[in-house]
Design a protein around this motif. Structure first.
Motif, PDB file in Angstrom:
ATOM      1  N   PRO A 352     -75.635  78.169  51.121  1.00  0.00           N
ATOM      2  CA  PRO A 352     -74.219  78.555  51.243  1.00  0.00           C
ATOM      3  C   PRO A 352     -73.346  77.527  51.951  1.00  0.00           C
ATOM      4  O   PRO A 352     -72.119  77.621  51.869  1.00  0.00           O
ATOM      5  N   ASN A 353     -73.955  76.551  52.654  1.00  0.00           N
ATOM      6  CA  ASN A 353     -73.160  75.619  53.467  1.00  0.00           C
ATOM      7  C   ASN A 353     -73.015  74.240  52.830  1.00  0.00           C
ATOM      8  O   ASN A 353     -72.625  73.283  53.502  1.00  0.00           O
ATOM      9  N   LEU A 354     -73.306  74.136  51.546  1.00  0.00           N
ATOM     10  CA  LEU A 354     -73.208  72.850  50.858  1.00  0.00           C
ATOM     11  C   LEU A 354     -71.779  72.318  50.842  1.00  0.00           C
ATOM     12  O   LEU A 354     -70.821  73.069  50.655  1.00  0.00           O
ATOM     13  N   LYS A 355     -71.670  70.996  51.017  1.00  0.00           N
ATOM     14  CA  LYS A 355     -70.395  70.306  50.834  1.00  0.00           C
ATOM     15  C   LYS A 355     -70.406  69.449  49.570  1.00  0.00           C
ATOM     16  O   LYS A 355     -69.353  69.225  48.972  1.00  0.00           O
ATOM     17  N   PHE A 371     -69.293  78.503  43.233  1.00  0.00           N
ATOM     18  CA  PHE A 371     -68.058  78.407  44.005  1.00  0.00           C
ATOM     19  C   PHE A 371     -67.885  79.616  44.932  1.00  0.00           C
ATOM     20  O   PHE A 371     -67.461  79.480  46.086  1.00  0.00           O
ATOM     21  N   MET A 372     -68.198  80.783  44.421  1.00  0.00           N
ATOM     22  CA  MET A 372     -68.019  82.003  45.218  1.00  0.00           C
ATOM     23  C   MET A 372     -68.988  82.061  46.392  1.00  0.00           C
ATOM     24  O   MET A 372     -68.660  82.594  47.453  1.00  0.00           O
ATOM     25  N   SER A 373     -70.165  81.479  46.222  1.00  0.00           N
ATOM     26  CA  SER A 373     -71.191  81.530  47.278  1.00  0.00           C
ATOM     27  C   SER A 373     -71.093  80.366  48.249  1.00  0.00           C
ATOM     28  O   SER A 373     -71.389  80.507  49.434  1.00  0.00           O
ATOM     29  N   CYS A 374     -70.700  79.195  47.762  1.00  0.00           N
ATOM     30  CA  CYS A 374     -70.659  77.973  48.582  1.00  0.00           C
ATOM     31  C   CYS A 374     -69.214  77.665  48.952  1.00  0.00           C
ATOM     32  O   CYS A 374     -68.562  76.818  48.326  1.00  0.00           O
ATOM     33  N   GLN A 375     -68.706  78.332  49.971  1.00  0.00           N
ATOM     34  CA  GLN A 375     -67.293  78.265  50.313  1.00  0.00           C
ATOM     35  C   GLN A 375     -66.897  76.987  51.048  1.00  0.00           C
ATOM     36  O   GLN A 375     -65.716  76.763  51.303  1.00  0.00           O
ATOM     37  N   TYR A 376     -67.875  76.145  51.387  1.00  0.00           N
ATOM     38  CA  TYR A 376     -67.568  74.876  52.052  1.00  0.00           C
ATOM     39  C   TYR A 376     -67.643  73.693  51.085  1.00  0.00           C
ATOM     40  O   TYR A 376     -67.489  72.546  51.481  1.00  0.00           O
ATOM     41  N   LEU A 377     -67.864  73.971  49.811  1.00  0.00           N
ATOM     42  CA  LEU A 377     -68.060  72.913  48.821  1.00  0.00           C
ATOM     43  C   LEU A 377     -66.798  72.069  48.659  1.00  0.00           C
ATOM     44  O   LEU A 377     -65.709  72.590  48.465  1.00  0.00           O
ATOM     45  N   THR A 396     -62.290  76.751  35.598  1.00  0.00           N
ATOM     46  CA  THR A 396     -63.090  77.430  36.612  1.00  0.00           C
ATOM     47  C   THR A 396     -62.804  76.851  37.993  1.00  0.00           C
ATOM     48  O   THR A 396     -62.739  77.588  38.989  1.00  0.00           O
ATOM     49  N   ILE A 397     -62.621  75.542  38.046  1.00  0.00           N
ATOM     50  CA  ILE A 397     -62.273  74.893  39.317  1.00  0.00           C
ATOM     51  C   ILE A 397     -60.942  75.418  39.838  1.00  0.00           C
ATOM     52  O   ILE A 397     -60.800  75.736  41.025  1.00  0.00           O
ATOM     53  N   LEU A 398     -59.959  75.536  38.963  1.00  0.00           N
ATOM     54  CA  LEU A 398     -58.637  76.037  39.372  1.00  0.00           C
ATOM     55  C   LEU A 398     -58.717  77.454  39.936  1.00  0.00           C
ATOM     56  O   LEU A 398     -58.099  77.773  40.959  1.00  0.00           O
ATOM     57  N   LYS A 399     -59.475  78.302  39.279  1.00  0.00           N
ATOM     58  CA  LYS A 399     -59.476  79.716  39.635  1.00  0.00           C
ATOM     59  C   LYS A 399     -60.394  80.054  40.803  1.00  0.00           C
ATOM     60  O   LYS A 399     -60.080  80.936  41.608  1.00  0.00           O
ATOM     61  N   HIS A 400     -61.522  79.339  40.921  1.00  0.00           N
ATOM     62  CA  HIS A 400     -62.562  79.832  41.822  1.00  0.00           C
ATOM     63  C   HIS A 400     -63.058  78.830  42.870  1.00  0.00           C
ATOM     64  O   HIS A 400     -63.840  79.228  43.738  1.00  0.00           O
ATOM     65  N   SER A 401     -62.631  77.567  42.811  1.00  0.00           N
ATOM     66  CA  SER A 401     -63.157  76.593  43.777  1.00  0.00           C
ATOM     67  C   SER A 401     -62.649  76.878  45.182  1.00  0.00           C
ATOM     68  O   SER A 401     -61.522  77.365  45.357  1.00  0.00           O
ATOM     69  N   PRO A 402     -63.446  76.596  46.221  1.00  0.00           N
ATOM     70  CA  PRO A 402     -63.018  76.814  47.619  1.00  0.00           C
ATOM     71  C   PRO A 402     -61.811  75.953  47.971  1.00  0.00           C
ATOM     72  O   PRO A 402     -61.502  74.971  47.300  1.00  0.00           O
ATOM     73  N   LYS A 403     -61.146  76.280  49.059  1.00  0.00           N
ATOM     74  CA  LYS A 403     -59.886  75.636  49.410  1.00  0.00           C
ATOM     75  C   LYS A 403     -60.043  74.148  49.721  1.00  0.00           C
ATOM     76  O   LYS A 403     -59.097  73.375  49.528  1.00  0.00           O
ATOM     77  N   ASN A 404     -61.211  73.733  50.205  1.00  0.00           N
ATOM     78  CA  ASN A 404     -61.416  72.325  50.545  1.00  0.00           C
ATOM     79  C   ASN A 404     -62.007  71.508  49.401  1.00  0.00           C
ATOM     80  O   ASN A 404     -62.255  70.318  49.552  1.00  0.00           O
ATOM     81  N   PHE A 405     -62.229  72.129  48.263  1.00  0.00           N
ATOM     82  CA  PHE A 405     -62.781  71.407  47.121  1.00  0.00           C
ATOM     83  C   PHE A 405     -61.759  70.400  46.578  1.00  0.00           C
ATOM     84  O   PHE A 405     -60.596  70.746  46.380  1.00  0.00           O
TER      85      PHE A 405
END
Length: 483
Positions: A352-355, A371-377, A396-405
């Motif tokens: 879950p902590n992958l960047k 994306f939903m599980s790895c919120q630090y990606l 998918t990136i637009l809709k579901h990627s974490p804020k720091n992606f």
């Protein structure tokens, strides 16, 4: 009168240009002050520029380098070599280039000499007839190396992999102006015969190519290291290397990175890795083998492990899943050279902590789950094997990627179907997020850059600051840099 920056300011500025050989070479031509500073930086590691030589200009540029190296020799060495290579210049150089070096590659010196002198064997004259080509080239190499060691005040990296130049395998480094006392990085062969162990006790990085039996000199060198942090082991075919493991495991407390590469080496045990519990980075690269031995590592917990690169096809899926179950929570980077739907789901579950993540992907729903599980990606490299447009990834990136992606590396194994319209809408929707980095890895098929309209859109949004960086890389550029 134009403002003249002092040398120390120029040096600080040029430091940022070190990785850009074109910019630094251009600085040589501005004026004397710029040239003096730029040449020092260029010659710190002149060998790294060899990889930029094309086949068309390789001989010319290597001839220039060899001429320069010979011109830096003392008069007694020039007089000796003039008898066997009279075609080379003996002019006094503008700078003491050898003294600027902080990286010495004995392997590249031998290769340049072979490449440059081989075509001119017949034109050198009868003076060479009494000498074998190997002896002549060895004599030239030794004079150049001796001068380097005499002129360099402090060497930081030495490449002593001389598999193809075994005649250079017994160079003595004793009494070489103490330039090797603070050596921190060594690349060598397993059969090395050298007195380096009497000088070098502060190595931080060691890379070893195994092609023959392990020498006692190498064992002595390893056993005397006080702070070895990085270790690379590279195996070809069948190697008798197990007897070096007791020596390697003496560095169990200091070692933080371990890279192992093997090509068709079937008798390769990995169980010794369990001794290095302070490892922060493990990279394994194998071809042509199937390692059952990873079974012994599947339940080992490495409390500091943050980076893992592993070839999926060489291990049973259950072993890899068990390893991720033990270590996945601490991982910041994961690169899987292969994979399938089930493995990707376990990555989402246990890491879950992958960047940074590198995977093979054929299903946008799996990407959504990650994306939903790895919120630090922050970055993902995707080997896209879907038949439909890669726009599925972008949406998918637009809709579901974490804020720091903010970074996508993409390799498409089919013809790109990404339309300029879709690409435009992606960047319009991305404008309020962290500037985007897009790296396209080219294979056999045309990628998105083949469409000129796509490139116009990328250029436009790069000017607007929506795109931070756009690069096109060849597939081979993404391969692991072993040596």
């Amino acid at each position: 009168m134009a403002c003249q920056l002092p040398a120390d300011c120029l040096y600080e500025i040029f430091e940022y240009l070190e990785e850009s050989e074109t910019s630094l070479f251009g600085c040589l031509l501005v004026n004397r002050s710029w040239c003096v500073v730029a040449v020092r930086i260029l010659w710190r590691n002149i060998w790294r520029f060899l990889k930029y030589f094309t086949i068309q200009n390789q001989f010319k540029n290597e001839t220039i380098i060899l001429n320069t190296l010979i011109s830096c020799l003392p008069n007694e060495s020039k007089e000796l070599l003039q008898k066997i290579i009279p075609t080379f210049t003996s002019k006094t150089p503008m700078f003491n280039y050898a003294g600027f070096c902080r990286v010495l590659s004995i392997q590249d010196i031998g290769r340049i000499i072979d490449n440059v002198l081989e075509p001119s064997i017949d034109s050198i004259g009868s003076s060479i007839n009494s000498l074998s080509i190997k002896y002549r080239n060895n004599l030239i190499a030794r004079e150049i190396i001796k001068n380097f060691l005499r002129q360099i005040s402090s060497l930081r990296r030495l490449n002593y992999c001389v598999d193809n130049y075994s005649i250079l395998n017994n160079i003595s480094f004793i009494g070489t102006n103490n330039c090797l006392t603070n050596l921190t990085e060594l690349h060598c062969s397993s059969s090395i015969k050298s007195d380096l162990s009497q000088i070098c006790h502060n190595l931080q990085s060691l890379s070893i190519k195994f092609k023959e039996n392990v020498s006692n000199d190498l064992k002595d060198l390893i056993s005397l290291q006080k702070n070895l942090k990085n270790l690379k082991l590279f195996f070809y075919g069948t190697n008798d290397w197990k007897d070096i493991i007791p020596t390697l495991t003496k560095s169990t407390n200091t070692l933080i990175t371990l890279h192992i590469y093997s090509y068709y080496c079937k008798d390769l045990s990995l169980s010794f890795i369990a001794s290095f519990l302070n490892l922060q980075e493990i990279i394994l690269g194998f071809e042509g083998i199937n390692l059952e031995d990873f079974k012994e590592l599947q339940n080992i917990f490495f409390p500091k492990l943050q980076i893992l690169r592993i070839p999926y096809q060489c291990f049973k899926l259950e072993y890899l899943i068990n390893f991720l179950k033990k270590n996945g929570k601490n991982l910041k980077e994961l690169h899987i050279d292969g994979g399938n739907k089930n493995l990707n789901l376990y990555i989402a579950k246990f890491c879950p902590n992958l960047k940074k993540l590198s995977i093979i992907l054929s299903n946008k729903l799996i990407l959504k789950t990650i994306f939903m599980s790895c919120q630090y990606l922050e970055s993902i490299k995707i080997w896209w094997v879907g038949r439909k447009s890669e726009m599925k990834i972008f949406k998918t990136i637009l809709k579901h990627s974490p804020k720091n992606f903010c970074e996508l590396k993409i390799f498409n194994n089919s013809q790109s179907k990404l339309s300029p319209k879709d690409l435009k809408y992606f960047f319009i929707d991305w404008k309020d997020r962290i500037p985007f980095t897009l790296i396209v890895i080219k294979g056999y098929y045309n990628s998105l850059e083949a469409n000129r309209k796509n490139m116009k859109i990328i250029k436009k949004y790069k000017k607007l600051g929506v795109i931070k960086n756009f690069e096109i890389k060849e597939f081979y550029e993404e391969e692991i840099d072993i040596f």
